[in-house]
Enzyme design. Structure first.
Site, PDB file in Angstrom:
ATOM      1  N   TRP A  43       0.835  -1.205   0.000  1.00 46.12           N
ATOM      2  CA  TRP A  43       0.000   0.000   0.000  1.00 46.12           C
ATOM      3  C   TRP A  43       0.868   1.252   0.000  1.00 46.12           C
ATOM      4  O   TRP A  43       0.352   2.356  -0.117  1.00 46.12           O
ATOM      5  CB  TRP A  43      -0.862   0.063   1.259  1.00 46.12           C
ATOM      6  CG  TRP A  43      -1.903  -0.977   1.413  1.00 46.12           C
ATOM      7  CD1 TRP A  43      -2.026  -2.159   0.727  1.00 46.12           C
ATOM      8  CD2 TRP A  43      -2.990  -0.945   2.345  1.00 46.12           C
ATOM      9  NE1 TRP A  43      -3.115  -2.872   1.186  1.00 46.12           N
ATOM     10  CE2 TRP A  43      -3.715  -2.139   2.180  1.00 46.12           C
ATOM     11  CE3 TRP A  43      -3.393  -0.028   3.312  1.00 46.12           C
ATOM     12  CZ2 TRP A  43      -4.844  -2.431   2.948  1.00 46.12           C
ATOM     13  CZ3 TRP A  43      -4.512  -0.321   4.061  1.00 46.12           C
ATOM     14  CH2 TRP A  43      -5.228  -1.505   3.868  1.00 46.12           C
TER      15      TRP A  43
HETATM   16 FE1  SF4 Z   1       3.832  -1.816   2.376  1.00 44.59          FE
HETATM   17 FE2  SF4 Z   1       5.007  -1.604   4.760  1.00 44.59          FE
HETATM   18 FE3  SF4 Z   1       2.604  -0.501   4.390  1.00 44.59          FE
HETATM   19 FE4  SF4 Z   1       2.903  -3.160   4.502  1.00 44.59          FE
HETATM   20  S1  SF4 Z   1       3.255  -1.687   6.173  1.00 44.59           S
HETATM   21  S2  SF4 Z   1       1.674  -2.031   3.010  1.00 44.59           S
HETATM   22  S3  SF4 Z   1       4.886  -3.451   3.462  1.00 44.59           S
HETATM   23  S4  SF4 Z   1       4.540   0.070   3.352  1.00 44.59           S
END
Ligand code: SF4
Ligand code: SF4
Length: 149
Positions: A43
């Site tokens: 995301w």
């Molecule tokens: Fe991507 Fe990290 Fe967000 Fe998970 S927590 S969606 S790996 S940026």
């Protein structure tokens, strides 16, 4: 800009696994280190980057933001109430961004069940839930008074 983990820095604490809303940060069963199992599903919320106590998670920047050879590092300092991003370009230039950490106390946000059910009129309204009050305005701007094309 999906994330990746420097395995030599990671100690396998699992904080990134717990916070990832896409459930793509996993701990490798053999090496006991975290890794992003599906960068395409990231995301790009950077919750894991900000949460990692070892600063082991980095960001793969897109070319328009930070061309090849760059690095994007983050430092979370809860004691100061700040989060700092350092962008280092391949020509050596550096840009630093410092922002306040959001300080909404954990568990202080009211749950949907704490609010009354929407009325029929609210179901058909163009406004989002809590608008316009949450925007701290009396009413959303409209096109009223403008001539139609
Ligand atoms: Fe991507 Fe990290 Fe967000 Fe998970 S927590 S969606 S790996 S940026
Ligand atoms: Fe490793 Fe950081 Fe994830 Fe902990 S939060 S498992 S140190 S990458």
């Amino acid at each position: 800009m999906p994330t990746f983990v420097y395995m030599t820095r990671c100690d396998g604490c699992g904080e990134c696994v717990d916070i990832c809303p896409s459930d793509i940060m996993h701990i490798d069963k053999t090496y006991r280190r975290a890794y992003n199992i599906e960068p395409n599903m990231c995301w790009e919320c950077y919750s894991c980057v900000k949460m990692c106590p070892q600063h082991a998670i980095d960001v793969r920047g897109y070319a328009d933001f930070a061309p090849l050879g760059h690095s994007v590092r983050v430092r979370r300092e809860p004691e100061k109430g700040t989060i700092s991003w350092k962008i280092k370009f391949r020509d050596g230039r550096e840009k630093d961004f410092v922002s306040p950490i959001r300080t909404t106390p954990w568990g202080s946000i009211e749950e949907p069940k704490d609010f009354p059910a929407p009325t029929e009129e609210e179901y058909t309204s163009q406004e989002l839930w809590h608008e316009p009050a949450a925007l701290k305005i009396d009413a959303l701007p409209t096109l009223a008074g403008k001539e139609k094309a």
